[in-house]
Design a protein around this motif. Structure first.
Motif, mmCIF file in Angstrom:
data_model
loop_
_atom_site.group_PDB
_atom_site.id
_atom_site.type_symbol
_atom_site.label_atom_id
_atom_site.label_comp_id
_atom_site.label_asym_id
_atom_site.label_seq_id
_atom_site.Cartn_x
_atom_site.Cartn_y
_atom_site.Cartn_z
ATOM 1 N N LEU A 217 0.820 -1.214 0.000
ATOM 2 C CA LEU A 217 0.000 0.000 0.000
ATOM 3 C C LEU A 217 0.851 1.260 0.000
ATOM 4 C CD1 LEU A 217 -2.726 1.463 0.287
ATOM 5 C CD2 LEU A 217 -2.516 1.149 2.779
ATOM 6 N N ARG A 218 1.902 1.244 0.779
ATOM 7 C CA ARG A 218 2.758 2.419 0.913
ATOM 8 C C ARG A 218 4.143 2.126 0.361
ATOM 9 N NH1 ARG A 218 -0.031 5.555 5.084
ATOM 10 N NH2 ARG A 218 -1.461 4.209 6.240
ATOM 11 N N PRO A 219 4.821 3.133 -0.197
ATOM 12 C CA PRO A 219 4.368 4.517 -0.384
ATOM 13 C C PRO A 219 3.309 4.620 -1.478
ATOM 14 C CG PRO A 219 6.485 4.207 -1.425
ATOM 15 C CD PRO A 219 6.207 2.945 -0.690
ATOM 16 N N PHE A 220 2.453 5.615 -1.351
ATOM 17 C CA PHE A 220 1.368 5.848 -2.302
ATOM 18 C C PHE A 220 1.563 7.232 -2.907
ATOM 19 C CE2 PHE A 220 -2.760 7.334 -3.661
ATOM 20 C CZ PHE A 220 -3.344 6.210 -4.242
ATOM 21 N N HIS A 221 1.731 7.284 -4.234
ATOM 22 C CA HIS A 221 2.042 8.553 -4.883
ATOM 23 C C HIS A 221 1.133 8.862 -6.066
ATOM 24 C CE1 HIS A 221 5.568 9.034 -2.421
ATOM 25 N NE2 HIS A 221 6.142 7.937 -2.881
ATOM 26 N N TYR A 222 0.008 8.169 -6.197
ATOM 27 C CA TYR A 222 -0.852 8.371 -7.360
ATOM 28 C C TYR A 222 -1.694 9.642 -7.233
ATOM 29 C CZ TYR A 222 0.238 3.795 -9.325
ATOM 30 O OH TYR A 222 0.885 2.732 -9.895
ATOM 31 N N ALA A 223 -2.059 10.214 -8.372
ATOM 32 C CA ALA A 223 -2.989 11.345 -8.408
ATOM 33 C C ALA A 223 -4.383 10.868 -8.032
ATOM 34 C CB ALA A 223 -3.014 11.965 -9.803
ATOM 35 N N THR A 224 -5.119 11.699 -7.318
ATOM 36 C CA THR A 224 -6.466 11.324 -6.879
ATOM 37 C C THR A 224 -7.514 12.382 -7.230
ATOM 38 O OG1 THR A 224 -5.940 12.217 -4.684
ATOM 39 C CG2 THR A 224 -5.673 9.834 -4.992
ATOM 40 N N GLU A 225 -7.142 13.356 -8.033
ATOM 41 C CA GLU A 225 -8.082 14.390 -8.464
ATOM 42 C C GLU A 225 -7.657 14.883 -9.847
ATOM 43 O OE1 GLU A 225 -6.776 18.315 -6.213
ATOM 44 O OE2 GLU A 225 -6.924 16.610 -4.822
ATOM 45 N N PRO A 226 -8.582 15.471 -10.611
ATOM 46 C CA PRO A 226 -8.268 15.850 -11.990
ATOM 47 C C PRO A 226 -7.093 16.799 -12.134
ATOM 48 C CG PRO A 226 -10.634 15.879 -11.633
ATOM 49 C CD PRO A 226 -10.011 15.676 -10.293
ATOM 50 N N GLY A 227 -6.961 17.776 -11.244
ATOM 51 C CA GLY A 227 -5.855 18.714 -11.351
ATOM 52 C C GLY A 227 -4.505 18.019 -11.281
ATOM 53 N N GLN A 228 -4.383 17.084 -10.349
ATOM 54 C CA GLN A 228 -3.141 16.329 -10.251
ATOM 55 C C GLN A 228 -2.918 15.477 -11.500
ATOM 56 O OE1 GLN A 228 -3.760 14.112 -6.614
ATOM 57 N NE2 GLN A 228 -2.754 15.666 -5.357
ATOM 58 N N ALA A 229 -3.971 14.813 -11.967
ATOM 59 C CA ALA A 229 -3.842 13.964 -13.144
ATOM 60 C C ALA A 229 -3.415 14.775 -14.363
ATOM 61 C CB ALA A 229 -5.162 13.239 -13.416
#
Length: 507
Positions: A217-229
């Motif tokens: 699970l960690r580390p977790f570095h993915y985008a989770t909202e449109p701005g980040q994506a």
């Protein structure tokens, strides 16, 4: 009249069909984290965390936009545990008489909604370039449903990389330029994001609930909202796309991402619009910032392959993921779940999958997929594994890639021949073999690469089916030219390997 508007975890787009058909003033949006969706396969913890975090942020954006959102978190005491159960619960709360839903990307959920004890109106998911009708019209009357010709129609429809009525540069496909072995150094990596409070809370929940599931699970570095994506997209266009084409098939022991985009998960859950992604790539080409072979190859993966496999999934029907035309029955070896193996390519691909919930298409097709096909693993188990372990895996995209492209279990609907190879291909495209316990140059005997042994074993046991395939004739002619004693030794050693693997031995 109040209606419920169902939004699933891979439908996190403001323009989704169900939301467009709803009335913000009177309808109620329903979103739910439910056990039925986390548990039907053993999803990678990173995948669960990505979807839950993105769902929670999407719900807040909808509320800020004036929607009435009823959101069920996984650990809510009243959570019924299923999508249909949550719709029934919210129906009782609101008195709603109808549910509006955008078509799910899995037959399993479509059938659940169709059989729900409440009226559900399912709208087609029009975030895709090709509608169901367009794909069916294209497929009708064709002897073979090959992606290349569908892709050309998608180019014409979108206008991407077109020069008048013809393709930019005079050719539709530049794949022959995109097969270079790995370079000595890589000078970029996908953009990473630090978890905020919402993501941190989800990570704690997932860790407590799914801490023993395969995957880190960690580390977790993915985008989770449109701005980040969108920032991740811009980063790839600038730093990854220019060399993506050359090295998209390469594999390096020390570099897990090379020049790949890692944008598929964002497109598949709704954080990025696929057409906008392609337009950004085309703009880089038009500006002289990325070569045609890279941009064409990238766009083909999206408007060609991604759209095509979705079309195949719905065209072939609910039974498609269970097909097994080669009648492979071997169980999935424990090495796919991290058991020790001497095969470095398999060890590296599985370790990367466990830690990142990611492996690129050649690692999936020509390492883990190739091995499963050569070894005769039941494609249903391979399908379930891929659906479980990858962050971008949803059945509409994963099943055709696995059952059709990787395992040839559909008998040739997608591929004209099985994607099998000996160890030579892996050696050419990677540096795995140089430090492997097996010798990729050894075809039989002590230290022989298992891919070499199993390659000929596969061809021999399926000879009746494939020797008449025009693309496989040279393989059988090479096999027939081998000394009879050598062929016998290869098959015997392959049998011993498979028996040892099936018995749980370290291979």
């Amino acid at each position: 009249m109040t209606r419920l508007v169902l939004v699933l975890g891979d439908q996190l787009s403001e323009g989704i069909a169900a939301l467009r058909s709803a009335d913000k003033g009177s309808d109620v949006v329903v979103m739910a984290e439910v056990a039925a969706e986390t548990d039907y396969v053993a999803h990678h913890p990173k995948k669960i965390a990505l979807i839950f975090a993105a769902m929670r942020k999407f719900a807040e954006r909808l509320r800020s936009d004036g929607w009435n959102v009823r959101y069920s978190e996984l650990d809510d005491t009243n959570n019924s545990g299923s999508i249909v159960g949550e719709l029934l619960r919210r129906t009782e709360e609101t008195g709603a008489q109808e549910v509006i839903a955008t078509e799910p990307g899995e037959w399993r959920l479509i059938e659940a909604l169709q059989n729900a004890p409440v009226a559900v109106r399912i709208l087609e998911d029009d975030r895709f370039i090709a509608s169901h009708k367009e794909f069916e019209d294209w497929a009708r009357g064709r002897k073979a449903l090959r992606m290349e010709y569908f892709y050309r129609d998608m180019r014409r429809k979108t206008g991407l990389l077109m020069d008048g009525d013809g393709p930019e540069g005079g050719k539709w496909n530049y794949d022959h330029e995109n097969r270079k072995p790995a370079p000595d150094t890589i000078n970029t990596a996908p953009m990473q994001f630090t978890p905020d409070d919402t993501v941190a809370a989800v990570l704690d929940l997932v860790e407590a609930r799914f801490g023993k599931t395969f995957g880190d699970l960690r580390p977790f570095h993915y985008a989770t909202e449109p701005g980040q994506a969108k920032r991740a997209l811009a980063h790839f266009i600038t730093h990854g796309l220019p060399k993506f084409g050359d090295y998209q098939d390469a594999m390096l022991d020390s570099e897990r991402f090379l020049y790949h985009a890692l944008l598929s998960a964002y497109m598949n859950i709704g954080l990025l619009d696929p057409l906008e992604v392609c337009q950004a790539a085309e703009a880089a080409y038009r500006a002289g910032d990325a070569p045609l072979n890279a941009v064409e190859g990238f766009i083909r993966q999206i408007i060609g392959w991604r759209e095509y496999v979705r079309g195949i999934y719905f065209h072939e029907g609910p039974e498609y993921p269970r097909r097994n035309r080669l009648n492979h029955q071997r169980g999935l070896p424990p090495l796919y779940w991290g058991a020790e193996t001497k095969m470095r390519c398999m060890r590296q691909a599985v370790a990367q999958t466990k830690e990142e919930a990611y492996a690129h298409h050649i690692q999936r097709l020509m390492v883990t997929g190739n091995f499963a096909l050569l070894a005769g693993v039941n494609p249903a188990e391979v399908h379930e594994w891929y659906l479980s372990v990858y962050i971008d895996a949803f059945e509409w995209v994963e099943a055709p890639n696995t059952v059709g492209m990787s395992q040839f279990a559909d008998g040739g609907v997608i591929a004209s021949k099985p994607y099998v190879s000996s160890g030579n291909y892996i050696d050419k495209m990677s540096d795995y073999c140089s430090t492997c316990a097996y010798d990729v140059k050894t075809k039989v005997g002590d230290g022989a690469c298992p891919f070499n042994l199993l390659y000929w074993h596969f061809l021999d046991r399926h000879r009746e089916r494939f020797e008449g395939n025009g693309r496989m004739g040279n393989m059988y002619r090479t096999w027939d030219r081998m000394d009879a004693d050598k062929r016998k030794a290869v098959l015997a050693q392959a049998d011993d390997f498979l028996e040892q693997m099936s018995a749980g031995g370290r291979v």
